[in-house]
Enzyme design. Sequence first.
Site, mmCIF file in Angstrom:
data_model
loop_
_atom_site.group_PDB
_atom_site.id
_atom_site.type_symbol
_atom_site.label_atom_id
_atom_site.label_comp_id
_atom_site.label_asym_id
_atom_site.label_seq_id
_atom_site.Cartn_x
_atom_site.Cartn_y
_atom_site.Cartn_z
ATOM 1 C CE LYS A 1 -4.438 -0.129 1.108
ATOM 2 N NZ LYS A 1 -4.728 -0.639 -0.133
ATOM 3 C CB THR B 1 -2.442 -3.300 -0.528
ATOM 4 O OG1 THR B 1 -3.867 -3.176 -1.131
ATOM 5 C CG2 THR B 1 -1.514 -4.491 -1.604
ATOM 6 C CG HIS C 1 20.766 27.271 -14.551
ATOM 7 N ND1 HIS C 1 21.854 27.194 -14.599
ATOM 8 C CD2 HIS C 1 20.118 25.972 -15.220
ATOM 9 C CE1 HIS C 1 22.205 25.546 -14.702
ATOM 10 N NE2 HIS C 1 20.962 24.933 -15.173
HETATM 11 O O1 LIG Z 1 28.163 23.417 -10.813
HETATM 12 C C1 LIG Z 1 28.425 23.306 -12.531
HETATM 13 N N1 LIG Z 1 28.477 22.163 -12.636
HETATM 14 C C2 LIG Z 1 27.927 21.884 -13.977
HETATM 15 O O2 LIG Z 1 28.338 20.846 -14.565
HETATM 16 C C3 LIG Z 1 27.383 23.063 -15.175
HETATM 17 N N2 LIG Z 1 27.753 23.080 -16.561
HETATM 18 C C4 LIG Z 1 27.062 24.008 -16.927
HETATM 19 O O3 LIG Z 1 26.069 24.162 -17.983
HETATM 20 N N3 LIG Z 1 26.697 24.754 -14.991
HETATM 21 C C5 LIG Z 1 27.448 24.152 -14.584
HETATM 22 N N4 LIG Z 1 27.519 24.636 -12.853
#
Ligand SMILES: O=c1[nH]c(=O)c2[nH]c(=O)[nH]c2[nH]1
Length: 297
Positions: A12, A57, A246
């Site tokens: 479950k 379950t 990013h």
């Molecule tokens: O810390 C990072 N590792 C990567 O492998 C990578 N590749 C990327 O484009 N930016 C980053 N930053």
Amino acid sequence: MAIHLGANQYGKAENRVVRIYRDTPRHQIRDLNVSTALRGRFDAAHTTGEQGDVLPTDTQKNTAFAFAKEKGIGAIEEYALTLGERFLAASPAAEGARIEVEEYAWERIEVDGQGHDHSFVRTGGGVRNTIVNVERGKAYVVSGISDLVVLKSTGSGFHGFLKDEYTTLPETDDRILATSLVARWRYEHTDVEWDKAYDRIKALLLEKFATIHSLALQQTLYGMGSAVLEAHPEVAEIRFSAPNKHHFLVDLSPFGVENPGEVFIAADRPYGLIEATVTRDDASDPGSAWHATPGFC
Ligand SMILES: O=c1[nH]c(=O)c2[nH]c(=O)[nH]c2[nH]1
């Protein structure tokens, strides 16, 4: 044509078990997501439909809730081990049980400077979890944290990387480093003070994320993992899955506005996905510890 049943398990998933301790007016709450699964000699259930060996379950679900009252909920590892042992005892055909528990943390709402007796607010700071695999005479515990969202606004760069005709990424020695970390660590044995170990490992992961000058997320993860293995002999290995969230500097020059590392766009997708394992050279055999862990770790 010869065919046969391959790997299988059943249970479950995602029982949302909430236990309130209300022995005094100052209540306590434990809020869990519990998934159980049995594996073993369950061929007949699949191949002929004969269910004599199958502990339903539904029964597994009931046991998870009953144990929240009968045994109480201490550390999630303890609760999971107790459930796993129970399932092996109750199901002769089972050779192994996998119990996964996530715990959602609540803290008291502050009213007039005091934590309220029975009102709570969900905390951030990551979701604690454990995956316990019990076999007859053996137990493996992999514990961890997910959704640990961290960011450092400097102290991170990325340069010196391989370049080819498709490389456009500029080198940087000052960027935002942010991730929503998943970390799972495998314990060597079960003689562990689970809550203390978890608190210390989490604190160490955060401290190292903050203090390591990051040359890449890869190097930060290795540094965090090494620190955990150095400080915790009870940990055999640790795995990470870390999306590189990013943050791109916004070009404000069209408006005649300078932007010296102050305004960023937090990109959603795509993200770099950096995953790594750090292992002690003399780590014990993992056995079924990582049995059916989701994704890389
Ligand atoms: O810390 C990072 N590792 C990567 O492998 C990578 N590749 C990327 O484009 N930016 C980053 N930053």
